[in-house]
Design a protein around this motif. Structure first.
Motif, PDB file in Angstrom:
ATOM      1  N   GLN A  16       0.828  -1.210   0.000  1.00 26.12           N
ATOM      2  CA  GLN A  16       0.000   0.000   0.000  1.00 26.12           C
ATOM      3  C   GLN A  16       0.864   1.261   0.000  1.00 26.12           C
ATOM      4  O   GLN A  16       0.553   2.235  -0.677  1.00 26.12           O
ATOM      5  CB  GLN A  16      -0.941   0.008   1.207  1.00 26.12           C
ATOM      6  N   ILE A  17       1.940   1.219   0.758  1.00 23.17           N
ATOM      7  CA  ILE A  17       2.813   2.403   0.775  1.00 23.17           C
ATOM      8  C   ILE A  17       3.475   2.580  -0.595  1.00 23.17           C
ATOM      9  O   ILE A  17       3.557   3.691  -1.122  1.00 23.17           O
ATOM     10  CB  ILE A  17       3.877   2.298   1.887  1.00 23.17           C
ATOM     11  N   ALA A  18       3.917   1.475  -1.192  1.00 25.28           N
ATOM     12  CA  ALA A  18       4.559   1.575  -2.511  1.00 25.28           C
ATOM     13  C   ALA A  18       3.565   2.138  -3.534  1.00 25.28           C
ATOM     14  O   ALA A  18       3.930   2.975  -4.378  1.00 25.28           O
ATOM     15  CB  ALA A  18       5.087   0.218  -2.951  1.00 25.28           C
ATOM     16  N   GLU A  19       2.323   1.702  -3.455  1.00 26.83           N
ATOM     17  CA  GLU A  19       1.324   2.211  -4.400  1.00 26.83           C
ATOM     18  C   GLU A  19       1.099   3.704  -4.199  1.00 26.83           C
ATOM     19  O   GLU A  19       1.046   4.483  -5.157  1.00 26.83           O
ATOM     20  CB  GLU A  19      -0.001   1.444  -4.241  1.00 26.83           C
ATOM     21  N   ALA A  20       0.981   4.092  -2.937  1.00 28.32           N
ATOM     22  CA  ALA A  20       0.773   5.511  -2.645  1.00 28.32           C
ATOM     23  C   ALA A  20       1.962   6.326  -3.162  1.00 28.32           C
ATOM     24  O   ALA A  20       1.806   7.405  -3.749  1.00 28.32           O
ATOM     25  CB  ALA A  20       0.585   5.714  -1.153  1.00 28.32           C
ATOM     26  N   LEU A  21       3.174   5.776  -2.975  1.00 28.99           N
ATOM     27  CA  LEU A  21       4.369   6.486  -3.448  1.00 28.99           C
ATOM     28  C   LEU A  21       4.350   6.617  -4.970  1.00 28.99           C
ATOM     29  O   LEU A  21       4.712   7.656  -5.528  1.00 28.99           O
ATOM     30  CB  LEU A  21       5.630   5.733  -3.022  1.00 28.99           C
TER      31      LEU A  21
END
Ligand code: ARG
Length: 596
Positions: A16-21
């Motif tokens: 999820q963090i990678a997607e947000a980034l």
């Protein structure tokens, strides 16, 4: 070695963090041509230096080149982006120099991370991408010699790395390569036949054979410069010839005595819970290595120098690698060239790792260069993983000083000590059976030796010290096992189970948060250990985890927590710590007893 291992996204939080980034980068740098993909972003995530600074850190360096901005500026720009502000797992983000640090919500930490750990899913994630075949060759003791505590460093290191790599998702073969031919064998057999008057014992023949070798060496040393010297040399040459031709009384004696050494090795491996997929023998590559090298010579890939065959590596500052002597016999390097060929061709491996002490650095440089020059593409993925020696408190081990500690003697001495120090009291009050005491003593001895052997940098010397390595209040294997056993008994006493109603928001103390954040980074630590082929960081991680648990336990009462909910939540956190401790120790090859 920093291998080019590609990491995967470990879990939902990372994803999820990678997607947000990914979206944030699109927003901040709409004109970018090549955007880093999720995997690349995921591998720039790591743990923040401490939980007050963040729970997960994103390094902006890799973006600097494509974004044409300094990392601190990139961190600031991303911080402003909506996708990061709206990402459900991120509670707060903060730029810190070149890093963007994220704080997760307690809900996320608890449900996704601790929950996953408690149900075991956390340990199922593949940490690295691709399914390359690797091979680690380790523990290659010589037959007919003493197997001593120094050999343990190699064994423990290899065993831990194999386990860590497999856990991370590498298709790994573990192999060994005992030295069952060569001068040391000839010397031992020579002494046995011509000078020894003792009967071999009924048991522990392998250790006794090691003594024979030591005696052979001292006799040869004593007779150096006397009228016996030439005769001894001639006798040894004749023995080597018989072994080479595979017939005669020395050959028969070799066959029989080799079994004794192998039995001893197997005893040690079974004690250490080590298994190999394949045993390569020096004797099995001996003759084929000569054929192969002769072929290479015919193909014009090697040269003749003064009647000897080899490869001139002076351009690479590696001298001349001698492969066939003038008398037609091969050398140690000759066998290694053939062994590597076998590994590449029979196993189709990509990465080829050798765990061998640092005194053989030059040898491996030469061998790898030869492999490269005869045309093996895999040569660039051959790696000599070096380590420094093990010493005793009074200095280096040497047969002359008579301070070599045979391995299995050490093991029984250690188990005896463990029983006296920790376990016999359970026999006395009859709470444990003798079998339980014995099994636990073996686990603790394993813990002490293995942790002690692999907790420092591979290139640092180790001093083996039984008392220090057994301390329950130091950085030792038994300390970690003890933390685990305490947690296990706590969970049993308070009836931990999966159905407890927990409320992660009820955790407010620093010790609780610090522990949760530490647990989150376990897979990170293992993955970077695999990348660097190092065990010391995982060892250090588990020690820190143990200390964090102890301060959590001291500051945050569990049984006497103010509410049932808080008690359950803390218990679930303790249980997760126990799970990670157990898994981490298992990756180091150490079992964790449920009680001790
Ligand atoms: N048996 C050798 C020794 O004791 C180590 C073998 C290392 N492996 C290799 N492929 N050369 O020195």
């Amino acid at each position: 070695m920093e291998t080019e291992v590609k990491l995967t996204l470990f879990n939902d939080v990372h994803r999820q963090i990678a997607e947000a980034l990914h979206h944030a980068i699109n927003g901040a740098f709409p004109e970018l041509q090549e955007k880093p993909n999720l995997e690349a972003l995921g591998s720039s995530l790591s743990s923040a230096p401490n939980f007050k600074m963040g729970h997960i850190a994103f390094a902006c360096f890799p973006l600097a080149k494509i974004c044409r901005k300094g990392p601190p500026q990139i961190a600031q720009m991303l911080l402003e982006q909506k996708p990061l502000k709206e990402c459900p797992v991120i509670e707060k983000a903060q730029a810190q120099g070149p890093y963007l640090n994220f704080f997760l919500s307690l809900e996320t930490l608890g449900n996704i991370v601790i929950g996953d750990i408690n149900n075991g899913e956390y340990f199922q994630h593949k940490l690295i991408a691709g399914a390359e075949k690797w091979m680690i060759e380790y523990s290659q003791p010589n037959t007919h010699k003493i197997l001593h505590v120094g050999h343990m460093r190699n064994l423990c290191l290899g065993n831990a790395l194999v386990r860590m790599c497999r856990y991370a998702g590498v298709d790994m073969s573990a192999v060994t390569y005992p030295g069952d031919v060569g001068t040391h064998v000839a010397k031992c057999l020579w002494y046995l036949k011509k000078h020894n008057k003792e009967e071999p014992p009924k048991q522990n023949k392998g250790a006794w054979l090691g003594d024979m070798y030591t005696k052979a060496n001292s006799l040869l040393e004593d007779q150096r410069g006397t009228e016996n010297e030439d005769q001894n040399r001639a006798e040894l040459t004749a023995i080597l010839k018989e072994l080479h031709d595979q017939k005669g009384e020395y050959y028969d004696l070799w066959l029989e005595t080799k079994k004794w050494s192998v039995e001893l090795m197997k005893e040690a491996y079974s004690w250490a819970d080590v298994e190999f997929d394949r045993w390569f023998w020096e004797s099995e590559v001996d003759a084929p290595s000569l054929n192969y090298v002769n072929e290479l010579f015919k193909e014009g890939k090697l040269v003749k120098d003064d009647g000897a065959v080899g490869m001139d590596l002076s351009e690479d500052k590696l001298g001349f690698c001698l492969l066939i002597k003038t008398d037609g016999t091969g050398l140690y390097a000759t066998k290694d060239v053939e062994l590597a060929r076998k590994k590449f061709e029979e196993y189709g491996i990509k990465r080829n790792i050798y765990i061998v002490d640092d005194r053989q650095a030059y040898h491996f440089k030469q061998v790898f260069k030869v492999l490269e020059k005869v045309g093996f593409e895999q040569a660039k993925d051959c790696y000599h993983l070096q380590y420094a020696m093990v010493e005793l408190p009074d200095g280096a081990m040497s047969s002359r000083k008579g301070n070599i500690v045979p391995l299995m003697d050490l093991v029984s001495e250690m188990e005896k000590r463990i029983k006296e120090q920790f376990l016999n009291r359970y026999l006395e009050d009859q709470s444990w059976s003798e079998d339980e005491v014995n099994k636990t003593a073996t686990m603790i001895a394993n813990g002490a030796i293995k942790y002690g052997m692999i907790r420092v940098d591979n290139n640092r010397k180790i001093t083996f010290n039984m008392d220090d390595w057994l301390k329950l209040d130091g950085e030792t294997g038994p300390y970690l096992q003890y933390v685990h056993a305490r947690i296990a008994s706590l969970c049993e006493k308070l009836h931990y189970n999966d159905d407890l109603i927990v409320n992660w928001e009820s955790l407010t103390k620093d010790q609780e948060i610090a522990l949760m954040v530490k647990l989150l980074s376990f897979n990170d630590v293992v993955a970077s250990g695999v990348q660097k082929l190092q065990t010391m960081h995982l060892c250090g991680y588990l020690y820190d985890l143990g200390k964090l648990f102890n301060s959590f336990y001291a500051e945050c009462p569990i049984a006497k927590a103010e509410t049932e909910e808080l008690k359950n939540t803390r218990l679930a956190l303790a249980h997760a710590t126990g799970m990670v401790m157990k898994e981490g120790l298992a990756l180091l090859g150490i079992q964790a007893p449920e009680k001790m």
